[in-house]
Design an enzyme around this catalytic site. Structure first.
Site, PDB file in Angstrom:
ATOM      1  N   LYS A 224      41.973  43.355  38.158  1.00  0.00           N
ATOM      2  CA  LYS A 224      42.707  42.819  36.862  1.00  0.00           C
ATOM      3  C   LYS A 224      43.403  44.014  36.073  1.00  0.00           C
ATOM      4  O   LYS A 224      44.337  43.615  35.613  1.00  0.00           O
ATOM      5  CB  LYS A 224      41.702  41.812  36.227  1.00  0.00           C
TER       6      LYS A 224
ATOM      7  N   GLU B  16      45.098  34.334  29.164  1.00  0.00           N
ATOM      8  CA  GLU B  16      43.970  33.276  29.560  1.00  0.00           C
ATOM      9  C   GLU B  16      42.873  34.264  30.411  1.00  0.00           C
ATOM     10  O   GLU B  16      43.058  35.068  30.847  1.00  0.00           O
ATOM     11  CB  GLU B  16      44.672  32.294  30.384  1.00  0.00           C
TER      12      GLU B  16
ATOM     13  N   SER C 252      37.205  42.361  45.376  1.00  0.00           N
ATOM     14  CA  SER C 252      38.274  42.435  44.143  1.00  0.00           C
ATOM     15  C   SER C 252      37.452  42.714  42.881  1.00  0.00           C
ATOM     16  O   SER C 252      37.875  43.079  41.965  1.00  0.00           O
ATOM     17  CB  SER C 252      38.803  41.067  43.981  1.00  0.00           C
TER      18      SER C 252
END
Lengths: 267, 392
Positions: free
Chosen positions: B84, B106, B370
């Site tokens: 991210k 969010e 990830s």
């Protein structure tokens, strides 16, 4: 729309279909008509209404919990017509509701049930070709929205597509009753008056007769009131799972409010 | 800039937001191709986030499968613990160039919220994070991390109280405040230009992985595997390989079998939500369904529009892994390699373990790991000690 023909501004209340019951929606529509409404905006609830603030979100949720699926909402519309309501009725819903319920077929059924036009807040000009065609095929008006953030170029582009009236969004952000009118909204009404051939109707945040007076002075041809209406009748809703409403008190207070708003529309 | 991927994508937002998104698109087009922006972005990715991330041959895990070799792209080693941060840095730099003072985002699992709070602290911007009430409960450590980083966490109690509702609230905030605010969407979804922009910021995963596997094995892998929530880590890995004719697998959340978040491989249908046309989990009347997954980051009823297009073009295979299998993979990777994966990534690992057995020896599978599992430990421990889920 013929409702803009006389010198007074038009009063267009928004109601959320099925909140808290189909019966109440029909009675509410009749009460508003008797109090002088010139058209009704009938909301068909969607689970994820991004243009709406807390009040309409809660109303939508109550209606959905009450089982108001879109075909039932059209039945309610049909009932309102059968009760003798003749004024224009404009459906307000989100695009996914139209798409998932058959697209042009859904709009055809809406027309048959008695709708005159639609407002779909999540379909802006750039994405509207397909919706426009569906509306045209069913002889339904497609009401366009303009915002404080729309620049001159966009306003002109939207004015070319304007149909019925243009919906001037008075606030950035979402629907919901506000305390005061903001200056940008007044300026936008004036800009829209000079750019649009269709009547200029303002909505979002309007909750008091003083707001109506201010916008009419600025040149608005009509006003939309939604959250303020829900705020009034939802006070009379009770019950955890199954909601009941004290209809008599809710409708009495509603009539008083609607009359005051309509009165403020008089020039 | 194209706003559609085939039939999917677009900009289905209220008029108020269109000028804001057009401004964002213009800024992105202007800055992202410039050398100055690219150099600055690359510098932060290297010296702040910790790129490039290793491509690690998980020998012990592979041996356990006695089949294909499994390589892990170690995005879990990045600062803040997941891929991210790549996107958060890119968008925050862009927001700074646009003169925005406030970042909103969010978050589902909390990883994107943490990444956004981190870049907001780094660049001295105000930060508001929207997080569903359910997610706040299951990802408590991340909530505290965000607060520690100076962000305000707004708990969203509407609808299903998860990622979907957090996005609704963030979009509402954005519409009201875009003049000074940038909405830092955390995945390759939402209205144009987000799906393209986020994919571009995440493409580095695939670019590095492609180069690294060629160095390590002198060949491309036989299969790529990544989990798909909104779809940013997967599109980041897949995109640089799209011309290579490699089998690519996107793993969705199979949930408990009954309730899930399998949009592309399940019973999703195209529709419009969160500003985009894409596959959605919806009932027959168009109301968005509640989803369920053990992992908050995959618990989302829509998916990035490029994935919908890739599904229809059959360029990527989409499948689902259930909670229980993801948990098994969570344990197996932890015990065999000393790597605790995020529950999201564990879904991809679970698929890779099965695929390795079937593909057999001599084949290579590249999995995007990830994120790391620190944030999930309390949650998993609670589920297991209460016997809510048992790993056999």
């Amino acid at each position: 729309m013929h409702i803009f023909k006389d010198k007074n501004a038009a009063f267009l209340p928004y109601i959320c279909c099925g909140d808290p019951s189909a019966d109440f929606t029909v009675k509410l529509a009749k009460t508003l008509v008797n109090a002088g409404a010139d058209a009704i905006e009938l909301g068909i609830p969607f689970s994820d209404p991004i243009a709406d603030g807390k009040t309409i979100q809660s109303a939508s949720l109550r209606a959905l919990e009450n089982g108001i699926i879109p075909p039932k909402a059209l039945e309610v519309l049909d009932r309102i017509r059968k009760e003798g309501v003749k004024i224009p009725i404009i459906i307000m819903t989100y695009y996914n509701i139209i798409l998932a319920n058959g697209g042009t077929k859904f709009l055809k059924n809406a027309k048959i049930a008695g709708a005159n036009a639609v407002i779909v807040p999540d379909v802006p000009l750039e994405e509207s070709d397909s919706l426009e065609e569906m509306c045209r095929n069913n002889e339904l008006g497609l009401v366009r929205m303009v915002s404080i953030s729309s620049d001159e170029k966009r306003l002109k582009a939207i004015s070319k597509k304007a149909d019925c009236f243009v919906y001037v969004v008075a606030e950035l952000g979402t629907t919901g009753a506000r305390e005061n009118v903001n200056d940008n909204a007044i300026a936008l009404v004036k800009r829209a008056k000079s750019l649009f051939y269709v009547p200029v109707v303002i909505g979002f945040g309007i909750s008091k007769p003083e707001h109506v007076t201010t916008f009419i002075k600025a040149g608005a041809d009509g006003i939309i009131v939604g959250s303020a209406i829900i705020d009034i009748y939802s006070k009379y809703i009770s019950g955890e799972k199954t909601k009941t409403i004290n209809e008599k008190s809710a409708l009495e207070e509603m009539e008083k409010f609607a009359k005051a708003m309509k009165n403020a529309c008089m020039r | 800039m194209k706003s559609y991927f085939g039939k999917y994508g677009g900009m289905f937002v209220p008029e108020t937001l269109v000028p804001a998104l057009q401004e964002l698109e213009a800024a992105y087009s202007k800055y992202s191709i410039g050398k100055e922006f690219q150099d600055e972005f690359a510098n932060y990715l290297t010296n702040y986030a910790g790129r490039e991330t290793p491509l690690y041959y998980a020998k012990s895990l592979s041996d356990k499968c006695s089949g294909a070799k499994i390589y892990l792209k170690r995005e879990d080693l990045l600062h803040t613990g997941a891929h991210k941060i790549n996107n958060a840095l890119g968008q925050a730099l862009l927001a700074k160039k646009m003169g925005k003072k406030r970042l909103i985002a969010e978050t589902g699992a909390g990883q994107h919220g943490v990444a956004t709070a981190t870049v907001a602290a780094l660049f001295g911007m105000e930060c508001i994070i929207y997080m569903g009430e359910t997610d706040v409960q299951r990802q408590a450590p991340n909530v505290y991390r965000m607060k520690l980083l100076g962000a305000t966490v707004n708990v969203v109690s509407s609808g299903s109280k998860t990622l979907k509702d957090a996005i609704n609230e963030a979009l509402r905030d954005y519409a009201a405040n875009f003049q000074n605010t940038h909405y830092l969407i955390g995945s390759a979804l939402g209205p144009h230009p987000y799906p393209t922009m986020v994919r571009d910021f995440q493409k580095i995963i695939g670019v590095e992985a492609r180069k690294q596997i060629l160095e390590a094995e002198r060949q491309l892998p036989d299969m790529l595997v990544a989990c798909v929530g909104g779809g940013s880590n997967s599109i980041g890995l897949f995109h640089p390989f799209l011309q290579d004719n490699i089998e690519m697998v996107g793993v969705e959340a199979g949930g408990n079998g009954k309730l899930h978040a399998a949009r592309l491989c399940g019973d999703g249908k195209p529709g419009v939500l969160h500003g985009m046309m894409s596959y959605l989990l919806q009932d027959k009347y168009g109301q968005i369904k509640d989803t369920y997954s053990i992992s908050a980051g995959l618990d989302y009823p829509a998916v990035g529009p490029e994935h919908s297009a890739l599904k229809e073009k059959r360029m990527v295979k989409y499948t689902a892994v259930q909670d229980e299998d993801a948990l098994k993979a969570f344990h197996l990777l932890s015990s065999s390699e000393g790597i605790i994966p995020a529950l999201e990534s564990a879904h991809a690992v679970a698929y890779a373990i099965e695929a390795a057995k079937h593909l057999g020896k001599g084949k290579i599978i590249l999995v995007n790991l990830s994120g790391r599992g620190d944030k999930d430990i309390e949650h998993v421990q609670r589920l297991e000690s209460n016997n809510i889920i048992k790993v056999k």
